[in-house]
Design an enzyme around this catalytic site. Structure first.
Site, mmCIF file in Angstrom:
data_model
loop_
_atom_site.group_PDB
_atom_site.id
_atom_site.type_symbol
_atom_site.label_atom_id
_atom_site.label_comp_id
_atom_site.label_asym_id
_atom_site.label_seq_id
_atom_site.Cartn_x
_atom_site.Cartn_y
_atom_site.Cartn_z
ATOM 1 N N GLY A 1 -0.120 -7.025 91.242
ATOM 2 C CA GLY A 1 0.618 -6.350 92.430
ATOM 3 C C GLY A 1 0.153 -5.309 93.076
ATOM 4 O O GLY A 1 0.926 -4.491 93.664
ATOM 5 N N SER A 2 -1.107 -5.181 93.125
ATOM 6 C CA SER A 2 -1.796 -4.172 94.141
ATOM 7 C C SER A 2 -1.227 -4.376 95.308
ATOM 8 O O SER A 2 -1.252 -3.501 96.555
ATOM 9 C CB SER A 2 -3.250 -4.006 93.773
ATOM 10 O OG SER A 2 -3.759 -5.234 94.340
ATOM 11 N N LEU B 1 1.988 -17.325 92.092
ATOM 12 C CA LEU B 1 1.365 -18.614 92.014
ATOM 13 C C LEU B 1 2.205 -19.936 91.917
ATOM 14 O O LEU B 1 1.510 -20.883 91.442
ATOM 15 C CB LEU B 1 0.349 -18.722 90.898
ATOM 16 C CG LEU B 1 -0.698 -17.464 90.845
ATOM 17 C CD1 LEU B 1 -1.631 -17.410 89.778
ATOM 18 C CD2 LEU B 1 -1.645 -17.709 92.180
ATOM 19 N N LYS B 2 3.470 -19.894 92.220
ATOM 20 C CA LYS B 2 4.380 -20.861 92.187
ATOM 21 C C LYS B 2 4.684 -21.552 93.373
ATOM 22 O O LYS B 2 4.893 -20.537 94.372
ATOM 23 C CB LYS B 2 5.648 -20.433 91.382
ATOM 24 C CG LYS B 2 6.290 -21.645 90.819
ATOM 25 C CD LYS B 2 7.366 -21.528 89.774
ATOM 26 C CE LYS B 2 8.530 -22.092 89.434
ATOM 27 N NZ LYS B 2 7.884 -23.562 89.687
ATOM 28 N N ILE C 1 7.382 -22.734 96.325
ATOM 29 C CA ILE C 1 8.511 -22.303 96.742
ATOM 30 C C ILE C 1 9.250 -23.391 96.808
ATOM 31 O O ILE C 1 8.904 -24.492 97.316
ATOM 32 C CB ILE C 1 8.549 -21.389 98.176
ATOM 33 C CG1 ILE C 1 7.682 -20.179 97.944
ATOM 34 C CG2 ILE C 1 9.975 -21.070 98.498
ATOM 35 C CD1 ILE C 1 8.101 -19.128 97.080
ATOM 36 N N ASN D 1 2.646 -15.786 103.221
ATOM 37 C CA ASN D 1 1.504 -15.507 101.953
ATOM 38 C C ASN D 1 0.287 -14.884 102.703
ATOM 39 O O ASN D 1 -0.142 -14.853 103.755
ATOM 40 C CB ASN D 1 1.305 -16.948 101.756
ATOM 41 C CG ASN D 1 0.551 -16.915 100.292
ATOM 42 O OD1 ASN D 1 0.691 -16.097 99.320
ATOM 43 N ND2 ASN D 1 -0.544 -17.830 100.445
ATOM 44 N N HIS E 1 -3.531 -14.807 101.552
ATOM 45 C CA HIS E 1 -4.580 -15.695 100.926
ATOM 46 C C HIS E 1 -6.163 -14.795 101.097
ATOM 47 O O HIS E 1 -6.440 -14.497 102.213
ATOM 48 C CB HIS E 1 -4.796 -16.964 101.594
ATOM 49 C CG HIS E 1 -5.926 -17.780 100.774
ATOM 50 N ND1 HIS E 1 -5.293 -18.538 99.623
ATOM 51 C CD2 HIS E 1 -7.066 -18.222 100.995
ATOM 52 C CE1 HIS E 1 -6.463 -19.291 99.161
ATOM 53 N NE2 HIS E 1 -7.260 -19.079 99.992
ATOM 54 N N ASP F 1 -1.131 -23.210 100.883
ATOM 55 C CA ASP F 1 -2.009 -22.533 101.948
ATOM 56 C C ASP F 1 -1.951 -23.535 103.367
ATOM 57 O O ASP F 1 -2.928 -23.256 103.907
ATOM 58 C CB ASP F 1 -3.525 -22.454 101.349
ATOM 59 C CG ASP F 1 -3.140 -21.509 99.995
ATOM 60 O OD1 ASP F 1 -2.608 -20.719 99.965
ATOM 61 O OD2 ASP F 1 -4.102 -21.778 99.163
ATOM 62 N N GLU G 1 -7.368 -6.508 101.993
ATOM 63 C CA GLU G 1 -5.948 -7.009 101.988
ATOM 64 C C GLU G 1 -4.889 -5.629 102.120
ATOM 65 O O GLU G 1 -3.933 -5.667 102.744
ATOM 66 C CB GLU G 1 -5.555 -7.599 100.599
ATOM 67 C CG GLU G 1 -6.132 -9.121 100.443
ATOM 68 C CD GLU G 1 -6.043 -9.716 99.450
ATOM 69 O OE1 GLU G 1 -4.627 -9.685 98.960
ATOM 70 O OE2 GLU G 1 -6.888 -10.300 98.654
HETATM 71 C C1 GRF Z 1 -4.647 -11.445 96.109
HETATM 72 O O1 GRF Z 1 -5.998 -11.647 96.252
HETATM 73 C C2 GRF Z 1 -3.803 -11.955 97.143
HETATM 74 O O2 GRF Z 1 -4.494 -12.452 98.386
HETATM 75 C C3 GRF Z 1 -3.856 -13.576 96.304
HETATM 76 O O3 GRF Z 1 -3.314 -12.917 95.037
HETATM 77 C C4 GRF Z 1 -4.117 -11.905 94.910
HETATM 78 C C5 GRF Z 1 -3.125 -10.734 94.579
HETATM 79 O O4 GRF Z 1 -3.585 -9.486 93.964
HETATM 80 N N1 GRF Z 1 -2.762 -14.176 96.851
HETATM 81 P P1 GRF Z 1 -2.356 -8.456 93.398
HETATM 82 O O5 GRF Z 1 -1.698 -8.917 92.457
HETATM 83 O O6 GRF Z 1 -1.568 -8.019 94.448
HETATM 84 O O7 GRF Z 1 -3.410 -7.196 92.934
#
Ligand code: GRF
Length: 197
Positions: free
Chosen positions: A12-13, A90-91, A93, A107, A109, A150, A179
């Site tokens: 969740g960074s 990762l699931k 929707i 999303n 990516h 994606d 990101e």
């Molecule tokens: C990120 O690289 C994002 O692009 C991908 O999952 C990762 C999430 O990282 N979809 P974090 O859990 O927010 O640290």
């Protein structure tokens, strides 16, 4: 102020960047709730620390996909969600949520889609594939979410070079750092501009 509900499965960074961006007034929105499919996700801890309600919804609790979808919708409606942001979720929707929030689900990516996307292209797999292919550039894509992984319309991309001595690990770290800035920049545009929605 838009109500943003963030979905996150792990650390969740990216979620943290959104929480901070909202609190610092860079995004005209607030993180209204966090949904995870992983009870141990640090993302849920981050939500708790920030005083944001967090929910774990997963197939262990709701093995029936339609019920799962309906429960997710219930949380979104309770928090009056305007925007759903998948930040490391990762699931797939479900169809009810996809229909109700069409064009309002985004999303992030860690590559330049349409390359290096789709099933199996997550986490380190993405960065390994980019290096193995000898790409000169990689980056981040924020796109709309549809029923396929994606595959929704690209909203915006940011690019960085792949360095000669990059390993998947060093590349992953630089992309993630990008990101954190990019997610705030793009969400602030999305919240201000109805044309995105
Ligand atoms: C990120 O690289 C994002 O692009 C991908 O999952 C990762 C999430 O990282 N979809 P974090 O859990 O927010 O640290």
């Amino acid at each position: 102020m838009k109500n943003i509900v963030v979905f996150a499965s792990h650390n969740g960074s990216d979620l943290q960047a959104v929480i901070d961006g909202c609190r610092e007034g860079k995004i005209a929105g607030r993180v209204a709730a966090v949904i995870s499919n992983n009870n141990d996700a640090y993302a849920l801890k981050r939500a708790g620390i920030a005083g944001i309600d967090g929910f774990c919804l997963n197939s262990a609790l709701y093995p029936d996909e339609t019920l799962f979808d309906r429960k997710t919708l219930e949380v979104l409606e309770k928090y009056d969600a305007d925007i759903i942001f998948l930040a490391g979720y990762l699931k797939k929707i479900g169809p009810l949520v996809l229909q109700k929030y069409e064009n309002r689900i985004f999303n992030i990516h860690p590559a330049l889609l349409p390359k290096y996307g789709g099933r199996g292209m997550y986490g380190m797999n993405v960065h390994k594939a980019v290096i193995e292919a000898g790409e000169e550039f990689t980056g981040v894509t924020i796109h709309k979410v549809t029923a396929d992984y994606d595959a929704g319309g690209i909203v915006k991309q940011a690019k960085i070079p792949v360095l000669k001595d990059d390993t998947p690990g060093t590349l992953a770290a630089r992309v993630l750092e990008l990101e954190h800035r990019f997610i705030v920049e793009v969400l602030s545009e999305i919240c201000l501009n109805e044309n995105y929605l």
